[in-house]
Design a protein around this motif. Structure first.
Motif, PDB file in Angstrom:
ATOM      1  N   GLY A  42     -12.584  20.934   2.300  1.00 56.87           N
ATOM      2  CA  GLY A  42     -11.955  21.006   0.991  1.00 56.87           C
ATOM      3  C   GLY A  42     -10.459  20.821   1.025  1.00 56.87           C
ATOM      4  O   GLY A  42      -9.752  21.162   0.065  1.00 56.87           O
ATOM      5  N   HIS A  43      -9.946  20.273   2.110  1.00 56.05           N
ATOM      6  CA  HIS A  43      -8.510  20.069   2.262  1.00 56.05           C
ATOM      7  C   HIS A  43      -8.176  18.585   2.195  1.00 56.05           C
ATOM      8  O   HIS A  43      -9.064  17.738   2.101  1.00 56.05           O
ATOM      9  CB  HIS A  43      -8.030  20.660   3.596  1.00 56.05           C
ATOM     10  N   GLN A  44      -6.891  18.290   2.271  1.00 54.13           N
ATOM     11  CA  GLN A  44      -6.420  16.907   2.271  1.00 54.13           C
ATOM     12  C   GLN A  44      -5.921  16.525   3.660  1.00 54.13           C
ATOM     13  O   GLN A  44      -5.598  17.390   4.486  1.00 54.13           O
ATOM     14  CB  GLN A  44      -5.289  16.732   1.248  1.00 54.13           C
ATOM     15  N   ALA A  45      -5.848  15.212   3.901  1.00 50.09           N
ATOM     16  CA  ALA A  45      -5.359  14.711   5.184  1.00 50.09           C
ATOM     17  C   ALA A  45      -4.376  13.581   4.936  1.00 50.09           C
ATOM     18  O   ALA A  45      -4.504  12.820   3.969  1.00 50.09           O
ATOM     19  CB  ALA A  45      -6.517  14.223   6.056  1.00 50.09           C
ATOM     20  N   ALA A  46      -3.388  13.487   5.800  1.00 45.82           N
ATOM     21  CA  ALA A  46      -2.377  12.435   5.701  1.00 45.82           C
ATOM     22  C   ALA A  46      -2.264  11.713   7.037  1.00 45.82           C
ATOM     23  O   ALA A  46      -2.255  12.341   8.093  1.00 45.82           O
ATOM     24  CB  ALA A  46      -1.027  13.026   5.310  1.00 45.82           C
ATOM     25  N   PHE A  47      -2.190  10.389   6.962  1.00 43.18           N
ATOM     26  CA  PHE A  47      -2.037   9.555   8.151  1.00 43.18           C
ATOM     27  C   PHE A  47      -0.719   8.799   8.008  1.00 43.18           C
ATOM     28  O   PHE A  47      -0.542   8.039   7.047  1.00 43.18           O
ATOM     29  CB  PHE A  47      -3.202   8.569   8.251  1.00 43.18           C
ATOM     30  N   MET A  48       0.216   9.004   8.939  1.00 47.04           N
ATOM     31  CA  MET A  48       1.542   8.396   8.817  1.00 47.04           C
ATOM     32  C   MET A  48       1.773   7.386   9.941  1.00 47.04           C
ATOM     33  O   MET A  48       1.630   7.705  11.120  1.00 47.04           O
ATOM     34  CB  MET A  48       2.640   9.459   8.833  1.00 47.04           C
ATOM     35  N   ALA A  49       2.129   6.149   9.534  1.00 46.63           N
ATOM     36  CA  ALA A  49       2.435   5.071  10.477  1.00 46.63           C
ATOM     37  C   ALA A  49       3.920   4.736  10.378  1.00 46.63           C
ATOM     38  O   ALA A  49       4.559   5.008   9.361  1.00 46.63           O
ATOM     39  CB  ALA A  49       1.583   3.845  10.153  1.00 46.63           C
ATOM     40  N   PRO A  50       4.496   4.106  11.405  1.00 45.39           N
ATOM     41  CA  PRO A  50       5.952   3.908  11.430  1.00 45.39           C
ATOM     42  C   PRO A  50       6.477   2.799  10.530  1.00 45.39           C
ATOM     43  O   PRO A  50       7.641   2.809  10.176  1.00 45.39           O
ATOM     44  CB  PRO A  50       6.236   3.600  12.905  1.00 45.39           C
ATOM     45  N   THR A  51       5.649   1.823  10.142  1.00 52.58           N
ATOM     46  CA  THR A  51       6.128   0.729   9.289  1.00 52.58           C
ATOM     47  C   THR A  51       5.116   0.453   8.188  1.00 52.58           C
ATOM     48  O   THR A  51       3.937   0.814   8.295  1.00 52.58           O
ATOM     49  CB  THR A  51       6.334  -0.571  10.098  1.00 52.58           C
ATOM     50  N   GLU A  52       5.568  -0.237   7.136  1.00 51.14           N
ATOM     51  CA  GLU A  52       4.665  -0.582   6.039  1.00 51.14           C
ATOM     52  C   GLU A  52       3.539  -1.494   6.521  1.00 51.14           C
ATOM     53  O   GLU A  52       2.385  -1.340   6.111  1.00 51.14           O
ATOM     54  CB  GLU A  52       5.447  -1.272   4.918  1.00 51.14           C
ATOM     55  N   LEU A  53       3.885  -2.440   7.398  1.00 47.05           N
ATOM     56  CA  LEU A  53       2.875  -3.366   7.915  1.00 47.05           C
ATOM     57  C   LEU A  53       1.774  -2.617   8.643  1.00 47.05           C
ATOM     58  O   LEU A  53       0.577  -2.868   8.433  1.00 47.05           O
ATOM     59  CB  LEU A  53       3.542  -4.382   8.847  1.00 47.05           C
ATOM     60  N   LEU A  54       2.158  -1.669   9.493  1.00 52.99           N
ATOM     61  CA  LEU A  54       1.167  -0.913  10.253  1.00 52.99           C
ATOM     62  C   LEU A  54       0.407   0.057   9.364  1.00 52.99           C
ATOM     63  O   LEU A  54      -0.789   0.291   9.561  1.00 52.99           O
ATOM     64  CB  LEU A  54       1.847  -0.178  11.407  1.00 52.99           C
ATOM     65  N   ALA A  55       1.100   0.648   8.386  1.00 54.18           N
ATOM     66  CA  ALA A  55       0.411   1.543   7.453  1.00 54.18           C
ATOM     67  C   ALA A  55      -0.666   0.778   6.689  1.00 54.18           C
ATOM     68  O   ALA A  55      -1.794   1.261   6.506  1.00 54.18           O
ATOM     69  CB  ALA A  55       1.409   2.175   6.486  1.00 54.18           C
ATOM     70  N   GLU A  56      -0.317  -0.434   6.260  1.00 49.90           N
ATOM     71  CA  GLU A  56      -1.282  -1.247   5.512  1.00 49.90           C
ATOM     72  C   GLU A  56      -2.481  -1.605   6.378  1.00 49.90           C
ATOM     73  O   GLU A  56      -3.633  -1.541   5.935  1.00 49.90           O
ATOM     74  CB  GLU A  56      -0.600  -2.521   5.012  1.00 49.90           C
ATOM     75  N   GLN A  57      -2.230  -1.947   7.653  1.00 54.73           N
ATOM     76  CA  GLN A  57      -3.336  -2.289   8.542  1.00 54.73           C
ATOM     77  C   GLN A  57      -4.216  -1.077   8.835  1.00 54.73           C
ATOM     78  O   GLN A  57      -5.446  -1.184   8.863  1.00 54.73           O
ATOM     79  CB  GLN A  57      -2.784  -2.879   9.838  1.00 54.73           C
ATOM     80  N   THR A  72       3.174   3.513   0.331  1.00 51.73           N
ATOM     81  CA  THR A  72       4.381   3.065   1.037  1.00 51.73           C
ATOM     82  C   THR A  72       5.492   2.931   0.015  1.00 51.73           C
ATOM     83  O   THR A  72       5.331   3.261  -1.155  1.00 51.73           O
ATOM     84  CB  THR A  72       4.139   1.710   1.742  1.00 51.73           C
ATOM     85  N   GLY A  73       6.625   2.410   0.443  1.00 53.62           N
ATOM     86  CA  GLY A  73       7.762   2.342  -0.457  1.00 53.62           C
ATOM     87  C   GLY A  73       7.617   1.343  -1.584  1.00 53.62           C
ATOM     88  O   GLY A  73       8.358   1.386  -2.551  1.00 53.62           O
ATOM     89  N   ASP A  78       4.368   0.317  -3.062  1.00 48.21           N
ATOM     90  CA  ASP A  78       3.074   0.278  -3.733  1.00 48.21           C
ATOM     91  C   ASP A  78       3.209   0.497  -5.234  1.00 48.21           C
ATOM     92  O   ASP A  78       3.928   1.387  -5.698  1.00 48.21           O
ATOM     93  CB  ASP A  78       2.130   1.334  -3.132  1.00 48.21           C
ATOM     94  N   LYS A  79       2.465  -0.321  -5.989  1.00 48.87           N
ATOM     95  CA  LYS A  79       2.541  -0.255  -7.444  1.00 48.87           C
ATOM     96  C   LYS A  79       1.810   0.976  -7.992  1.00 48.87           C
ATOM     97  O   LYS A  79       2.065   1.409  -9.115  1.00 48.87           O
ATOM     98  CB  LYS A  79       1.949  -1.530  -8.051  1.00 48.87           C
ATOM     99  N   GLN A  80       0.863   1.508  -7.230  1.00 51.63           N
ATOM    100  CA  GLN A  80       0.048   2.623  -7.720  1.00 51.63           C
ATOM    101  C   GLN A  80       0.624   3.976  -7.283  1.00 51.63           C
ATOM    102  O   GLN A  80      -0.091   4.962  -7.234  1.00 51.63           O
ATOM    103  CB  GLN A  80      -1.395   2.477  -7.191  1.00 51.63           C
ATOM    104  N   LYS A  81       1.916   4.015  -6.973  1.00 46.77           N
ATOM    105  CA  LYS A  81       2.503   5.251  -6.439  1.00 46.77           C
ATOM    106  C   LYS A  81       2.351   6.423  -7.391  1.00 46.77           C
ATOM    107  O   LYS A  81       1.993   7.527  -6.984  1.00 46.77           O
ATOM    108  CB  LYS A  81       3.983   5.031  -6.113  1.00 46.77           C
ATOM    109  N   ALA A  82       2.641   6.217  -8.682  1.00 48.23           N
ATOM    110  CA  ALA A  82       2.608   7.324  -9.643  1.00 48.23           C
ATOM    111  C   ALA A  82       1.225   7.951  -9.705  1.00 48.23           C
ATOM    112  O   ALA A  82       1.071   9.182  -9.680  1.00 48.23           O
ATOM    113  CB  ALA A  82       3.035   6.826 -11.024  1.00 48.23           C
ATOM    114  N   THR A 105       3.816   5.582   5.087  1.00 49.68           N
ATOM    115  CA  THR A 105       4.953   5.519   6.006  1.00 49.68           C
ATOM    116  C   THR A 105       5.776   6.788   5.802  1.00 49.68           C
ATOM    117  O   THR A 105       5.259   7.818   5.380  1.00 49.68           O
ATOM    118  CB  THR A 105       5.812   4.287   5.681  1.00 49.68           C
ATOM    119  N   GLN A 106       7.064   6.668   6.051  1.00 44.24           N
ATOM    120  CA  GLN A 106       7.933   7.817   5.813  1.00 44.24           C
ATOM    121  C   GLN A 106       8.021   8.171   4.335  1.00 44.24           C
ATOM    122  O   GLN A 106       8.564   9.218   3.983  1.00 44.24           O
ATOM    123  CB  GLN A 106       9.321   7.529   6.369  1.00 44.24           C
ATOM    124  N   ALA A 107       7.466   7.294   3.479  1.00 42.81           N
ATOM    125  CA  ALA A 107       7.405   7.638   2.057  1.00 42.81           C
ATOM    126  C   ALA A 107       6.631   8.935   1.847  1.00 42.81           C
ATOM    127  O   ALA A 107       6.828   9.640   0.854  1.00 42.81           O
ATOM    128  CB  ALA A 107       6.742   6.504   1.273  1.00 42.81           C
TER     129      ALA A 107
END
Length: 688
Positions: A312-327, A347-348, A350-354, A371-373
């Protein structure tokens, strides 16, 4: 600098310009050495010490590796064509010929009548004794020479050794006695350490070799202890605050395992079993997962995150660049969509950020890749249970710490395909538990690595053409994006791609960091779809890029890359079940570069290459210690000084366990010392 110059009022944090004789220009040259304050100057340790305890009369000079002489310049002559300065030295008893190479500037410092002390190698040339390119100490009338164990310092710009030695001779004895000693007396006595003020003084000007070694012992212990304490503080979790218990036996975990078209490798299974034990405990997990490229770390990460979702929790996966995060998002989405687990990319750009922000805050979005976003202040989680940080060496401590603040001590899994020698892992990762996935998935083969000279580079490109003809793909990696290399010769990706496009028979793509995020994503999508045969790129493809059909990697000017980078680049091929090759094109100009290339050809295991990197380069730059938010080693060597590293770590563990808030009076200076190491590494709310 004037004889007997005084500094009436000063503090350790005063700028170096406070000292007479150091103006803005020279201060900039000191800044290049990392020296900004008077305290920094004290910590500008000598590279080595020359033994000038014996002065040899000129009529007794003989062939020797090192000899110190004193005399007066009788004649100086500079050969502009050969760029050689020759002087004749006399001490009234004998004469000596001295030569300097590429040292026109010395001619002004060594006029006829100048009294000097020289230390250097003596050779017999044309039947006369000649000292070759020695260290020079010019003396004013009546000035005593600097003898004994003389420090040899690193230099920058127009700063000369003699100037720096005279400066240190004035500054160090004056300031060293005021150096604070943060290490409690009880610890000093237990390990028979001299005081820090003494250690600083003797590291510059040791009376003898025994005190030089005693000084080094104390300063090495201090380096290890400070970093070990900083790491302990960063990873310290209040035992009274419970973490979140995950559910590694939940339905999503089981469904994911059942959906895999393969069995977990023994290495993956062992790592997952260890992680399961962590996840079941309320104590927050802090684990480093090391595994070579292609060893299957991502599958273990997905299992870890699904255990949080099942709880019942959330998880976050953080990659160092937008390209790698997308992959990585594409990989996770492919695995998780059939299971009905929503996974958003944040990422920094993405249109669906909100919408993603709102879903995260409400708890309706269980999993996010970014990413670091992800560590921006506006990103909030309802109940963050697991954090996975990919390619940890690309992140500083500051970023990881901020992400952990998004939850109540979430379980953290840090992954890297750049294995770290255990001696350094002990220090850099503190109390992180270390797991390693060994072995490769079934059918995966080691990549054949070949070093070719520029003269034979056709061999590499013939292999690329043959791969394309077989329906396979290839990478060509260049050290530069575009334009000329100041040092000459290095290949630029843009120029090479243009040249290759003129050759029929293959489809060329270009990828580099100066492209927009959208363009980079489009190129990678086309490469994955096999609309591009050969991808010419910079090291932007170093990590995370996964195209199983790519079987050949060519690295231009490979001697310009470090071992970790070369290993990561090689890991981009051989990700399917086809044989793969990596060609390293280089004419190495240094012994270190030759050793790196030899290691790449000889070894395939990341941990072995990491050990070789430590041996070749030493500890100062391995791992980019400053990326971790803490200063790297200066005197300490984790291989040579392993026993002291372990002792210092034990002291740090006990200190933080006994006094986690450094509340004891005897720990006040110790805390300030550690705080200074952490100031730029941690969010302020962690430190206060």
């Amino acid at each position: 600098m004037r004889e007997g110059s005084q500094v009436p009022h000063y503090g350790a944090r005063d700028p170096i310009t406070k000292w007479p004789g150091i103006g803005p220009k020279r201060a900039q040259e000191f800044a290049n050495l990392g020296v900004h304050t008077l305290e920094d100057l004290l910590g500008l340790w000598p590279h080595r010490h020359e033994d000038r305890r014996v002065m040899t009369p000129l009529d007794q000079v003989h062939e020797a590796e090192l000899m110190t002489v004193q005399g007066i310049v009788q004649r100086a002559q500079y050969d502009r064509f050969r760029q050689i300065l020759r002087i004749e030295l006399s001490d009234g008893r004998g004469t000596l010929s001295v030569v300097f190479f590429h040292a026109a500037w010395l001619q002004r410092q060594l006029p006829t009548g100048q009294q000097v002390v020289l230390t250097g190698k003596v050779e017999r040339r044309a039947s006369q004794m000649t000292m070759v390119h020695p260290e020079v100490q010019t003396l004013k009338a009546g000035e005593p020479p600097l003898l004994g164990l003389v420090p040899i310092y690193p230099l920058s710009g127009s700063i000369r050794q003699g100037f720096l030695q005279r400066l240190m001779k004035e500054v160090v004895p004056r300031l060293a006695p005021q150096v604070a000693d943060p290490v409690p007396v009880a610890i000093q006595e237990r390990y028979e350490l001299i005081g820090r003020a003494q250690a600083v003084l003797y590291q510059h000007f040791p009376p003898d070799l025994n005190l030089l070694e005693a000084s080094r012992k104390r300063l090495v212990f201090d380096e290890f202890l400070r970093i070990a304490l900083a790491v302990q503080v960063m990873h310290h979790v209040d035992p009274e605050v419970a973490g979140l218990v995950q559910n590694p036996d939940g339905p999503m975990v089981k469904a994911f395992l059942a959906s895999l078209p393969f069995e977990l490798t023994p290495g993956q299974q062992k790592a997952w079993e260890t992680i399961q034990s962590d996840l079941r405990e309320p104590r927050p997990m802090a684990r480093l997962l090391q595994g070579d490229v292609g060893s299957g770390k991502t599958v273990v990460a997905i299992l870890t995150m699904l255990a949080a979702v099942d709880a019942g929790h959330q998880a976050a996966f953080m990659a160092p660049t937008e390209l790698l995060a997308e992959q990585q998002w594409q990989v996770l989405h492919r695995f998780l969509e059939p299971l009905g687990v929503p996974c958003a990319l944040l990422t920094g750009r993405d249109k669906q950020k909100a919408a993603a922000h709102e879903a995260l805050q409400q708890g309706t979005l269980p999993l996010v890749v970014g990413t670091q976003a992800l560590i921006a202040e506006r990103v909030g989680f309802s109940r963050l249970g697991v954090v996975v940080v990919d390619e940890q060496h690309r992140f500083g401590v500051k970023q990881r710490a901020r992400l952990s603040l998004k939850g109540t001590y979430p379980d953290m899994l840090v992954m890297t395909a750049t294995p770290i020698p255990r001696t350094l892992a002990l220090t850099v990762y503190g109390d992180l538990d270390v797991s390693e996935i060994t072995g490769l998935p079934p059918g995966r083969q080691p990549v054949e690595t070949v070093h070719v000279t520029h003269e034979r580079r056709k061999v590499a490109y013939t292999a690329v053409r043959q791969a394309v003809m077989r329906g396979e793909q290839a990478y060509v990696v260049c050290p530069l994006v575009q334009g000329d290399d100041e040092n000459g010769g290095a290949k630029a990706a843009v120029d090479l791609a243009r040249g290759m496009e003129k050759v029929p028979g293959w489809r060329i793509g270009l990828l580099h960091g100066k492209m927009s995020s959208g363009d980079k994503s489009e190129v990678m999508a086309r490469f994955r779809a096999h609309e591009i045969d050969v991808l010419v790129a910079t090291t932007i493809v170093e990590v995370g890029v996964d195209v199983p059909n790519a079987t050949v990697m060519v690295v231009e000017d490979a001697d310009r890359f470090g071992l970790a980078q070369l290993h990561q680049l090689r890991g981009r091929v051989g990700r399917g079940n086809k044989p793969a090759q990596c060609f390293l094109i280089a004419d190495p100009r240094t012994e270190q570069a030759r050793e790196r290339l030899q290691a790449m050809v000889q070894y395939h295991e990341g941990i072995k290459l990491a050990e070789e990197d430590l041996r070749i380069r030493g500890p100062g730059e391995v791992l980019g210690m400053r990326q971790h938010g803490i200063t790297g080693f200066q005197l300490a060597n984790p291989v040579k000084d392993l026993a002291w590293l372990q002792e210092a770590r034990q002291v740090a563990v006990k200190l933080v366990a006994d006094d986690p808030h450094f509340a004891y009076p005897e720990h006040k200076l110790l805390w300030q010392w550690v705080r200074d190491a952490l100031d730029d590494a941690m969010p302020s709310q962690v430190l206060h």
